[in-house]
Design a protein around this motif. Structure first.
Motif, PDB file in Angstrom:
ATOM      1  N   PHE A 231       0.829  -1.209   0.000  1.00 32.92           N
ATOM      2  CA  PHE A 231       0.000   0.000   0.000  1.00 32.92           C
ATOM      3  C   PHE A 231       0.866   1.262   0.000  1.00 32.92           C
ATOM      4  O   PHE A 231       0.511   2.267  -0.631  1.00 32.92           O
ATOM      5  CB  PHE A 231      -0.945   0.004   1.206  1.00 32.92           C
ATOM      6  N   ILE A 232       1.994   1.223   0.698  1.00 35.49           N
ATOM      7  CA  ILE A 232       2.904   2.372   0.694  1.00 35.49           C
ATOM      8  C   ILE A 232       3.462   2.594  -0.705  1.00 35.49           C
ATOM      9  O   ILE A 232       3.523   3.736  -1.199  1.00 35.49           O
ATOM     10  CB  ILE A 232       4.046   2.158   1.709  1.00 35.49           C
ATOM     11  N   VAL A 233       3.876   1.507  -1.361  1.00 32.29           N
ATOM     12  CA  VAL A 233       4.366   1.598  -2.740  1.00 32.29           C
ATOM     13  C   VAL A 233       3.276   2.167  -3.653  1.00 32.29           C
ATOM     14  O   VAL A 233       3.547   3.007  -4.526  1.00 32.29           O
ATOM     15  CB  VAL A 233       4.828   0.221  -3.246  1.00 32.29           C
ATOM     16  N   THR A 234       2.035   1.736  -3.442  1.00 31.19           N
ATOM     17  CA  THR A 234       0.910   2.235  -4.233  1.00 31.19           C
ATOM     18  C   THR A 234       0.775   3.748  -4.106  1.00 31.19           C
ATOM     19  O   THR A 234       0.669   4.466  -5.112  1.00 31.19           O
ATOM     20  CB  THR A 234      -0.410   1.566  -3.783  1.00 31.19           C
ATOM     21  N   VAL A 235       0.779   4.240  -2.878  1.00 33.10           N
ATOM     22  CA  VAL A 235       0.613   5.679  -2.634  1.00 33.10           C
ATOM     23  C   VAL A 235       1.745   6.476  -3.280  1.00 33.10           C
ATOM     24  O   VAL A 235       1.506   7.490  -3.958  1.00 33.10           O
ATOM     25  CB  VAL A 235       0.551   5.965  -1.118  1.00 33.10           C
TER      26      VAL A 235
END
Length: 461
Positions: A231-235
């Motif tokens: 999710f961090i990579v997504t953001v």
């Protein structure tokens, strides 16, 4: 469009291509047990579906933009070619790992089939004709859902599971031949600027998001470092993507598409309607068998009227939207979806079978009244040079709605069903249905924000 184009023959080719793409998801589900018996790899079986969803989502907007830059015909041919090659390789797969990789290739090709097919239809047919033909094309998915299990079951029982993939070869070749022989595209060839940075950041960000949604709660806990990291990579990468798109000469996904309610509202509807479809498809069959006690056959028969009502409504809405108004039809369809979802949400274990069927018919008819007018609105709101990417964005929102809804429904269901008792099972499905109803209500409220029908239809050329 060149006068030499034979619209009827091109339409047949496009229908054939769209049908095998739509059929693929349902027939593979039917063949899953035999695939496991043949190849092993039970622990990997979910990935033959997940990887297809992932690569399709990523490829869809990229192919959509390429269709605007380099013409629909060549991009369609490349996408269909990848899909066919991937299908044949799937048929020859010798292990589950091989099948997963080949399904990834097939999914990349599928990323071109739906958006470019609908774009070509939008190019070929103006105004009222477009609405009628798009209604027919929109119904293909429901028809495939109706016949897919039958076709898959026949191949599995009497020939081989491998033929659920091999059958795509002859149908795909016919589609390619019809497009190359009868579709003569007039397209201005000039130097194009490709948004490589946008494509790369979108691919990384979207891959991380889909992996998190597809594996969260199953392979990894939602609070695990892996899912949080994804999710961090997504953001990070989606933020980079948005920044790049603001400055790109030819953005892969033009942000201008989201600056007008004529397009933004149909895109939101594409996302929210998929929640209703997935809630019904996944959990109604489970309710009918494990709570109401019906056989798998009766559970399947209950879903069949929805698959019939959808194409009927799609065809009718395509013919009536210029008489009744696109906004009125979409609001009507959204209201039907709410009514059907309400009936589903208040079901009990002893609810009459016909009431359950009636609720699904309402939902199916409602979906048909939403999908076709929405597609016509989107294609009419942009010019030729942006029609492909505008159409592919709608397909992307559909895919995201499907993936996110399955993840959220699974999260709700698994939070309640911890011991797999009959009471917990009924309660878990019931809460999924309540959430499905809530999203259907949101869908109706969003539809109210559509501009007046006179403004919507004035766009249609």
């Amino acid at each position: 469009m060149s006068k030499q184009t034979n619209r009827a023959m091109v339409t047949v080719g496009l229908l054939a291509a769209l049908f095998i793409g739509a059929l693929d998801s349902t027939v593979v589900s039917t063949a899953s047990p035999r695939i496991i018996d043949s190849l092993g790899g039970l622990s990997l079986i979910s990935w033959i579906f997940s990887i297809y969803t992932l690569t399709t989502c990523i490829a869809t907007p990229i192919f959509g933009k390429l269709g605007d830059l380099y013409g629909r015909k060549s991009v369609f041919a490349i996408g269909l070619g990848l899909f066919i090659v991937g299908s044949v390789l799937c048929g020859f797969a010798g292990s589950m790992t091989e099948l997963i990789w080949y399904r990834a290739l097939q999914g990349i090709g599928a990323g071109a089939l739906t958006p470019v097919t609908f774009t070509i239809v939008g190019d070929l047919y103006p105004g009222k004709e477009r609405a009628k033909v798009q209604g027919i094309f929109s119904s293909v998915w429901s028809i495939a859902g109706l016949f897919g299990p039958l076709v898959g079951g026949y191949f599995v029982d009497y020939i081989s599971w491998r033929w659920i993939f091999f059958i795509n070869l002859p149908v795909g070749i016919i589609a390619v031949l019809f497009i190359f022989m009868y579709y003569h595209e007039s397209f201005e060839k000039k130097q194009k600027s490709i948004d490589y940075a946008g494509a790369l950041t979108f691919t990384i960000g979207m891959t991380a998001l889909l992996l998190a949604l597809l594996t969260g709660g199953e392979e990894y806990a939602w609070t695990s470092p892996v899912i949080i990291g994804l999710f961090i990579v997504t953001v990070i990468f989606m933020a980079l993507f948005l920044r790049i798109e603001k400055r790109a000469e030819e953005p892969m996904l033009p942000l201008s598409l989201f600056r007008t309610s004529v397009l933004t509202v149909p895109y939101i509807l594409a996302f929210t309607t998929r929640w209703t479809v997935m809630g019904v498809t996944v959990y109604c069959a489970l309710w009918l068998q494990d709570v109401s006690g019906y056989s798998a056959t009766f559970a399947g028969l209950a879903l069949m009227p929805m698959s019939i009502a959808w194409p009927v409504a799609s065809t009718l809405s395509g013919r009536l939207m210029y008489k009744l108004g696109a906004k009125a039809l979409i609001i009507f369809g959204s209201a039907l979806a709410v009514a059907g979802s309400l009936l589903v949400a208040i079901m009990s274990s002893d609810s009459p079978y016909l009431i359950i069927v009636a609720s699904l018919v309402l939902i199916g008819f409602g979906m048909g009244c939403i999908v076709t007018p929405s597609m016509v609105i989107i294609q009419g709101a942009v010019g030729f040079q942006m029609r492909s990417v505008a159409t592919s964005t709608n397909t992307l929102m559909n895919s995201l709605g499907q993936t996110v809804s399955v993840a959220v429904f699974g999260l709700v269901f698994n939070a309640i069903v911890t011991h797999n008792t009959a009471i917990e099972l009924a309660l878990g499905i019931h809460y999924v249905f309540i959430l499905m109803l809530a999203v259907a209500v949101v869908n109706l409220l969003v539809a109210l924000f559509l501009p007046p029908s006179s403004r919507l239809l004035n766009h249609q050329q």
